[in-house]
Design a protein around this motif. Structure first.
Motif, short mmCIF file in Angstrom:
data_model
loop_
_atom_site.label_atom_id
_atom_site.label_comp_id
_atom_site.label_asym_id
_atom_site.label_seq_id
_atom_site.Cartn_x
_atom_site.Cartn_y
_atom_site.Cartn_z
N LEU A 696 42.65 27.16 33.04
CA LEU A 696 41.74 27.94 33.84
C LEU A 696 40.27 28.23 33.15
O LEU A 696 40.52 28.64 31.86
N ASN A 697 39.31 27.73 33.67
CA ASN A 697 38.14 28.47 33.35
C ASN A 697 37.50 29.64 33.92
O ASN A 697 37.46 29.41 35.13
N LEU A 698 37.20 30.53 33.20
CA LEU A 698 36.82 31.91 33.82
C LEU A 698 35.46 32.06 33.70
O LEU A 698 34.90 31.58 32.79
N THR A 699 34.98 32.97 34.38
CA THR A 699 33.45 33.62 34.40
C THR A 699 33.43 34.96 34.89
O THR A 699 34.10 35.32 35.43
N ARG A 700 32.42 35.71 34.26
CA ARG A 700 32.14 37.07 34.70
C ARG A 700 30.76 37.13 35.54
O ARG A 700 30.30 37.91 35.84
N LEU A 701 30.18 35.76 35.64
CA LEU A 701 29.08 35.73 36.50
C LEU A 701 29.25 35.50 37.95
O LEU A 701 30.20 35.08 38.21
N GLY A 702 28.33 36.01 38.83
CA GLY A 702 28.21 35.32 40.22
C GLY A 702 29.23 36.48 40.82
O GLY A 702 29.88 35.90 42.04
N ILE A 703 29.79 37.57 40.33
CA ILE A 703 30.80 38.37 41.01
C ILE A 703 30.11 39.37 41.98
O ILE A 703 29.50 40.25 41.27
N HIS A 704 30.24 39.43 43.17
CA HIS A 704 29.60 40.45 43.98
C HIS A 704 30.25 41.81 43.60
O HIS A 704 31.50 42.02 43.49
N PRO A 705 29.49 42.87 43.48
CA PRO A 705 29.92 44.24 43.12
C PRO A 705 31.21 44.80 44.35
O PRO A 705 32.15 45.42 43.90
N ASP A 706 31.12 44.37 45.56
CA ASP A 706 32.23 44.63 46.53
C ASP A 706 33.66 43.97 46.20
O ASP A 706 34.68 44.43 46.27
N GLU A 707 33.51 42.58 45.49
CA GLU A 707 34.67 41.96 45.04
C GLU A 707 35.40 42.58 43.85
O GLU A 707 36.51 42.79 43.85
N ALA A 708 34.40 43.18 42.95
CA ALA A 708 34.73 43.78 41.65
C ALA A 708 35.69 45.07 42.01
O ALA A 708 36.59 45.48 41.72
N ALA A 709 34.96 45.67 42.92
CA ALA A 709 35.46 46.96 43.61
C ALA A 709 36.96 46.95 44.28
O ALA A 709 37.91 47.54 44.07
N ALA A 710 37.07 45.74 44.93
CA ALA A 710 38.17 45.65 45.52
C ALA A 710 39.51 45.05 44.83
O ALA A 710 40.69 45.67 44.98
N VAL A 711 39.09 44.31 43.71
CA VAL A 711 40.00 43.98 42.89
C VAL A 711 40.36 45.27 41.72
O VAL A 711 41.80 45.05 41.57
N ARG A 712 39.64 45.93 41.50
CA ARG A 712 40.13 47.02 40.70
C ARG A 712 41.10 48.19 41.46
O ARG A 712 41.86 48.62 40.92
N LYS A 713 40.81 48.21 42.88
CA LYS A 713 41.60 48.97 43.68
C LYS A 713 43.03 48.39 43.89
O LYS A 713 44.04 49.02 43.85
N THR A 714 42.97 47.29 43.87
CA THR A 714 44.35 46.54 44.16
C THR A 714 45.02 46.60 42.88
O THR A 714 46.36 46.91 42.96
N PHE A 715 44.61 46.52 41.77
CA PHE A 715 45.23 46.65 40.55
C PHE A 715 45.55 47.87 40.11
O PHE A 715 46.13 48.01 38.90
#
Length: 715
Positions: A696-715
């Motif tokens: 897996l190659n990961l990145t912190r770039l290009g992540i929409h704020p809504d995506e970040a908020a949704a994943v934090r809410k899920t976990f």
């Protein structure tokens, strides 16, 4: 004897019989073979023992694992205590043999059947039953045979004789019929709710095949010059018989028509009459009287004659007047009472079934797949049992005292019958993955405790919330035959079982029969009588079922709060090692985190059990995330596990790590990884790429704020 080898072509299969080859010092011995299944059956008799008043018959079925090319497990690596199935086969051989020996015979008889070879096609049990008949005839033991047994299966609409294991498993019927020249002597069956008429036709079909096997035995006897041994019964002292009848008959009749007497009162009254008659005989008769002399020589003589007189009078009352000792009509069921949930919910399901003086307390327990019974150390192809029915018969249930021992053959046989009756209505494993155990505690016994166990178990399962497809009830039928007069009794009690000629247990739903067991004390019944008994059992079963449904009419919608909550999921079998981890480290970690129990089958089925549903769901989520396939572009909340000069490793799912290259940590140029993240930090990352090696190659770039908020809410 000279070696004799004969093959019988039987319904498309050959049954081969070899006499005179093995066990020359046994009274009789036959090696009976069909396919690659071969059973050695021996019969031996010795001189009678003094002081016994019963037929001393012992039947043992022995399994040897070399028969299937296997070495036993355990420390000793040899066969030990017989498995439950071997005990049931011992009973299967015993039950049709016993009524065909003279009941006054007192010489020890031992039948031993040993499976020497076994394939996965031909069950050895019915071969052993037929072989026992041949061995007994060869041993010159008095015998009202020949006797034979066959298995009947139902595939589609066709009955088949001696089906294979696979045919039995895929069909709707597993029926064993044993018979003598006089008729049917034993029936044992499990069925998938078949109508009464289908069962009757199956028994008739099987008995026709039994008659062919009996004919083959007559042919062998003629070829070898063997004859059935007829032994004269001991003479009865007519004067002694008349003496006890004159002294006791009227008193016995009075007790037998006191319909309001309970079992204990009736037994006490009959015992008092017997003791009085014997005491008067000894006290009043002069020393030179032949009756007193006969009594002195055989102290049990008067007692045995008294028992015979009681039997004769009870049977006469039923045949002549159609009235039973408790005043019931021949087709009448005793009063019934049903109760459920008698115990706290820590016992997952409980029920008390009472019929007359018979009382069975059944307790249901739900377990996980790991609780299934391993059947690895017997010859049967079945690997495990997921439904267990255990039957206990303590001495207090009949007002007696005796040492408690491990379950005997009777307990194992009754438990197996109740288990067979319930199996067809249990939910499939994929819908209800629990292992279920029911224990039937007989707390009072006066006839037909096995059918009481069926009824109590049905109630306990519904109380436990097990979604059985239909409730099952059962009734025991009896029979009195005097000459040409035959009376069939519904719901027999203890004295009718003891002094009667038949115990015929029938269990089923309102749609059909699920289990049968018929045992005889006479040498055979015609099919007309068998059919009438089955038909007369139907209204009794339905009457009992109505009483049960008035107490609880369907399984409870919820399980006990103390029953384990099971969740199942599927993973790729190749990922089983990933979930278990090195030395079981991963799965142990999941169980410790969630307080759950996890079982993984070879096909990738994962079953998770926990008392609280949330704990099971947490374990399921961990395993799901661990085994799920990641896709490019998906966003995860991960934890930094380690840092290297060119980037940081992040665990995005349990056991799954990817790397964020230093260039993907931030929009600006980053000089050192530690400027952006530290070990233990939670970071939102996106899967940028999965290379051809699965990395897996990961990145912190290009992540929409809504995506970040949704994943934090899920976990």
């Amino acid at each position: 004897m000279q070696e004799f080898d004969k093959s019988i072509s039987f319904d498309g299969r050959d049954i081969r019989l070899k006499l005179g080859l093995l066990a020359p010092q046994a009274g009789g011995a036959v090696l009976i073979q069909s396919g690659d299944t071969a059973v050695l059956v021996t019969a031996t008799t010795t001189k009678g023992r003094e002081g016994i008043d019963f037929l001393p018959l012992t039947v043992d079925y022995e399994e040897r694992l070399y028969a299937a090319g296997r070495i036993p497990g355990g420390f000793l690596r040899r066969e030990g205590r017989p498995p439950e199935r071997a005990i049931l086969i011992s009973r299967l051989i015993d039950r049709p043999l016993r009524p065909l020996f003279p009941n006054w015979w007192r010489n020890d008889i031992q039948i031993i059947a040993t499976t020497l070879s076994m394939d996965e096609e031909v069950p050895p049990d019915v071969l052993a039953v037929t072989g026992a008949s041949i061995a007994v005839i060869q041993a010159k033991i008095p015998f009202y045979g020949p006797m034979a047994a066959v298995r009947v299966g139902l595939i589609g609409d066709d009955f088949i004789i001696n089906p294979t294991y696979r045919e039995v498993e895929s069909g709707d019927l597993d029926l064993v019929v044993a018979g003598s020249p006089d008729g049917v002597v034993m029936v044992e069956a499990g069925a998938n709710q078949l109508p009464e008429q289908d069962i009757i036709e199956a028994i008739d079909f099987g008995y026709e095949a039994v008659r062919d096997l009996i004919g083959a035995q007559y042919d062998i006897m003629e070829e070898l010059g063997m004859e059935l041994v007829k032994a004269e019964p001991p003479t009865v002292d007519e004067a002694l018989e008349k003496f006890i009848s004159d002294r006791a008959a009227d008193s016995i009749k009075k007790v037998l028509v006191q319909y309001d007497l309970g079992k204990e009162q009736r037994d006490t009254e009959l015992d008092n009459i017997k003791e009085t008659a014997i005491e008067e005989a000894i006290a009043e008769l002069p020393e030179e009287d032949p009756i007193k002399a006969a009594t002195t020589e055989d102290p049990k003589a008067l007692g045995n004659l008294y028992k015979g007189l009681t039997k004769k009078l009870m049977r006469s009352q039923i045949v002549d007047e159609g009235i039973r000792v408790d005043g019931r009509k021949l087709d009448e069921v005793r009063p019934i009472s049903c109760r459920v949930a008698l115990l706290p919910p820590r016992v997952h399901g409980s029920a008390l079934f009472t019929r007359g003086l018979t009382q069975v307390f059944s307790l249901a327990t739900l377990g996980t797949p790991g609780d299934a019974q391993d059947l690895g150390d017997d010859l049967h192809p079945e690997d495990e049992k997921r439904y267990l029915h255990h039957y206990n018969f303590p001495p207090f249930s009949v007002g007696e005292t005796k040492p408690l021992r491990s379950p005997g053959r009777r307990e194992i046989g009754h438990g197996a019958l109740a288990e067979r009756a319930i199996l067809p209505v249990l939910p499939p494993q994929d819908e209800f993955p629990y292992v279920v155990r029911v224990v039937s505690e007989v707390v009072s016994s006066n006839g037909s405790t096995s059918m009481g166990s069926v009824c109590g178990s049905t109630l306990a399962l519904m109380d436990a919330g097990v979604p059985i497809t239909k409730p099952v009830s059962g009734a025991a039928m009896g029979l009195i035959r005097e000459g040409k007069e035959v009376r069939i009794l519904t719901d027999i009690q203890g004295i009718e079982d003891f002094l009667g000629d038949m115990d015929f247990k029938v269990a089923g739903t309102d749609s059909g029969i699920t289990a049968l067991q018929m045992d005889m004390k006479i040498t055979g019944l015609t099919m007309d009588i068998v059919a009438k008994a089955i038909e007369q059992a139907l209204p009794a079963r339905l009457h009992i079922l109505d009483k049960m449904l008035a107490t609880i009419d369907q399984p409870r919608p919820d399980l006990s709060p103390f029953a384990p909550r099971l969740l199942t999921m599927k993973i790729d079998p190749e990922q089983i090692g990933l979930v278990i981890g090195p030395g079981g480290k991963t799965i142990k970690s999941i169980t410790e985190q969630t307080g759950s129990k996890i079982d993984i089958a070879d096909d990738g089925t994962v079953t998770i059990a926990a008392i609280q549903a949330k704990k099971a769901e947490r374990a399921r989520d961990l395993i799901f995330n661990m085994t799920r396939k990641l896709n490019e572009g998906e966003v995860y909340l991960g934890r930094v596990t380690r840092i290297i000069p060119i980037g940081a490793f992040v665990e995005v799912l349990p056991g799954k790590e990817g790397m964020i290259h230093i260039s993907q940590l931030a929009e600006r140029r980053v000089g050192k990884v530690e400027e952006e993240v530290a070990v233990g930090d939670e970071v939102v990352v996106k899967v940028r790429e999965i290379d051809n090696k699965g990395r897996l190659n990961l990145t912190r770039l290009g992540i929409h704020p809504d995506e970040a908020a949704a994943v934090r809410k899920t976990f």
